[in-house]
Write an enzyme that holds these catalytic residues in place. Structure first.
Site: not given
Ligand code: AGP
Length: 609
Positions: A2, A27, A75, A100-101, A482, A486, A489, A505, A604
């Site tokens: 948000c 965001r 959001w 927000n929150g 990672e 990606k 996501e 395993h 974001k």
């Molecule tokens: C990364 O591609 C993600 N969108 C997510 O995992 C992100 O890294 C995570 O939310 C942590 O965010 P930050 O680095 O702003 O703390």
């Protein structure tokens, strides 16, 4: 997540509010809204499901105007994404708020307010706040006092901004657990959840502390702290030109940010250029804290957590310093036994991630000799609350999928490894070698970017798939993690990463011709072991996509597709292989037609727990 924008001025502010929302779009959000007090002292609003452009269209059709207003991108947490649940929320046509929150005790408050005759229109936790405010002003309290009494009833995290048509000059706001900043103007003042939203109108900001309640009018800013004591918070001028957030020649921000990595990496290690990694790069007093460090505890979420996992290999291998890495949401909620002499290192692109911030605040054990944050955003909450900081120079990252922020975090960790290493097992020759080798990194990333066409062709094989396995060994196991993150996501393909030695395993049972297996195969000491693991996949009918050092003898063959990578020093390979995997995910997502920069359900900056 948000976003909040608010303004009080002697000029029309609807366009300022909308521009602020546009700047917060990256965001992630699902609906947007705006409320202003017009010349007749009535509250006027638009709330729309979807993008800010939909809100703009509504505003064009039927403009709402005024010199004071609040705006929001939502959001969804409580209640589905919809126009009704979008903010601002109103109480009896008098007050409007954005929030927000998460309000954890919203149900009890809702029941109390319903019993007193308040009607709820939305499913949100937020709506209780506006009715509580209405009840408080109804007893004769001013808006500022009313806000103070309301926040005393709230449990959870919030940044709130409210306007009252009976008081058409003041915006009253509060923060606890969610960021909020005052933008200082001349004859006008602003509020936002991120200073970026206000850079078109000011470069002067007052960063609020937890528990602060603030009242802004065109000419005044008054702040009281959580105890109700009046405070004069410092004004910070954010220097430097406003960074361009234009796409330029690129189709998506993610692609732009992938291509910005050579420069971002160079700028991040430039602080050490030509000389050794000085303790002072980590802030005042770093040397004294580092001298006491006998172990490191890294805490982070998501991609930043993966950077921490890579760092563990470096800190233990190169610096001889024991290191633990934990996901922040787990770390904060368990009873821990900490080694004395531990440095707490948080990692966060945004510097605002709620779980990481909570983990920092929770780390009060005297076993910690200090806290260091590796962040990309100056003045963020983690930066302000940590003893030490290292700011990565990635520049603004708009794409929800983190790219350049991650690789610059790796550079930051390498520099930390050098700084701590000279107190451990690293001699000065090794430390010089590592600093020197960093200079090769931008060029190696450029070479990796040139592999784009081959990676794009490889991506075609993934678009019909529903699952993928990523394999790596040693320091490349977190790189495989990672890569998998990606892919899931942005392409919505279910992807999991395994340490290649774990294959037999369990996960080997999943391998068939419908399960692409991506392998990270640099030419390091574990390459031969990895080769055997890949043979296990191949002999079971698996389809392999191997990102392999071009000097290693990996050959294309039926069901084995090799992408030859530039040979590079071991310590740089986690960066170059990451870049290749970023391109793979990007092209899969583009070919699948997903919303690459704003993948569904994600935000974001994750400012709620
Ligand atoms: C990364 O591609 C993600 N969108 C997510 O995992 C992100 O890294 C995570 O939310 C942590 O965010 P930050 O680095 O702003 O703390």
């Amino acid at each position: 997540m948000c976003g909040i924008v608010a303004a009080t001025a002697r000029r029309e502010v609807s366009e300022i509010l909308l521009e602020g929302l546009r700047r917060l779009e990256y965001r992630g959000y699902d609906s947007a809204g705006i409320a202003l007090i017009d010349a007749e002292q009535s509250l006027k609003l638009h709330k729309e499901m979807g993008k800010v452009s939909v809100l703009e269209a509504a505003q064009q059709q039927q403009p709402v105007t005024g010199r004071i207003g609040i705006a929001h991108t939502r959001w969804a947490t409580h209640g589905v994404p919809s126009a009704v649940n979008a903010h601002p929320h109103l109480s009896r046509e008098r007050l409007a708020i954005v929030h927000n929150g998460i309000i954890e005790n919203h149900q009890a408050l809702r029941d109390e307010l319903i019993a007193q005759g308040y009607e709820f229109l939305s499913e949100t936790d937020t709506e209780v706040i506006v009715h509580l405010l209405h009840r408080a002003v109804g007893t004769g309290a001013g808006l500022f006092e009313a806000m103070r009494s309301v926040v005393a009833r709230l449990q959870g995290a919030y940044a709130i901004a409210a306007i009252d048509r009976e008081n058409p000059e003041q915006v009253v706001a509060a923060r606890e657990g969610s960021p909020l900043v005052v933008g200082v103007g001349i004859g006008e003042n602003f509020l936002a959840s991120d200073q970026m939203a206000l850079r078109q109108v000011t470069d002067r900001f007052v960063f609020l502390d937890e528990g602060d309640v603030v009242c802004i009018s065109p000419d005044t800013i008054s702040v009281v702290d959580a105890e109700g004591v009046k405070q004069q918070r410092q004004t910070t001028r954010i220097s430097g030109a406003l960074e361009s957030v234009e796409l330029g020649e690129f189709e998506h921000y993610m692609l732009k940010e992938i291509h910005e990595q050579p420069r971002a990496l160079a700028q991040t290690f430039a602080v050490a250029e030509g000389h050794r990694v000085d303790d002072s790069l980590f802030g005042e007093g770093a040397g004294a804290i580092f001298d006491q460090v006998s172990s490191v505890q890294i805490v982070a979420c998501g991609t930043s957590y993966h950077a921490g996992l890579v760092a563990r290999y470096w800190l233990e291998d190169l610096a001889g310093i024991p290191c633990e890495v934990e996901i922040a949401s787990e770390f904060r909620y368990r009873r821990r036994a900490q080694h004395p002499g531990t440095l707490l290192v948080t990692v966060s692109q945004s510097g605002e991630t709620a779980d990481t911030l909570a983990a920092l605040r929770d780390a009060t054990d005297p076993a910690f000799v200090g806290s260091l944050v590796i962040a990309n955003v100056d003045n963020s909450s983690l930066v302000r609350e940590s003893d030490l900081m290292f700011l990565t120079q990635a520049g603004t990252e708009i794409g929800v999928a983190s790219t350049k922020a991650f690789t610059t975090q790796l550079v930051a960790f390498l520099m930390l490894t050098i700084a701590l290493g000279r107190r451990g097992t690293m001699d000065s020759a090794k430390s010089d070698e590592l600093v020197n080798v960093l200079h090769d990194l931008p060029g190696l990333v450029e070479q990796t970017l040139q592999l784009d066409a081959g990676i794009k062709r490889m991506a075609e094989s993934f678009i019909q798939k529903h699952h993928a396995l990523f394999l790596g060994r040693g320091v490349h196991y977190p790189i495989a993690m990672e890569g998998a993150l990606k892919l899931k996501e942005i392409s919505y393909i279910h992807a999991e990463a395994y340490a290649a030695g774990e294959l037999k395993h369990g996960p080997l049972a999943l391998v068939d011709d419908d399960m692409p297996v991506v392998a990270v195969a640099p030419g390091d000491e574990l390459m031969e072991k990895l080769r055997s693991n890949l043979e296990e996949v191949r002999s079971r009918g698996g389809e392999l996509y191997v990102f392999a050092d071009r000097a290693a003898d990996f050959q294309d063959s039926p069901r084995v597709h090799v992408l030859p990578m530039p040979s590079c020093p071991d310590v740089l390979a986690p960066v170059t292989y990451t870049v290749a995997l970023q391109l793979l995910s990007y092209h899969v997502a583009v070919q699948k037609g997903t919303d690459v920069d704003k993948p569904r359900n994600l935000a974001k900056s994750v400012t709620v727990e």
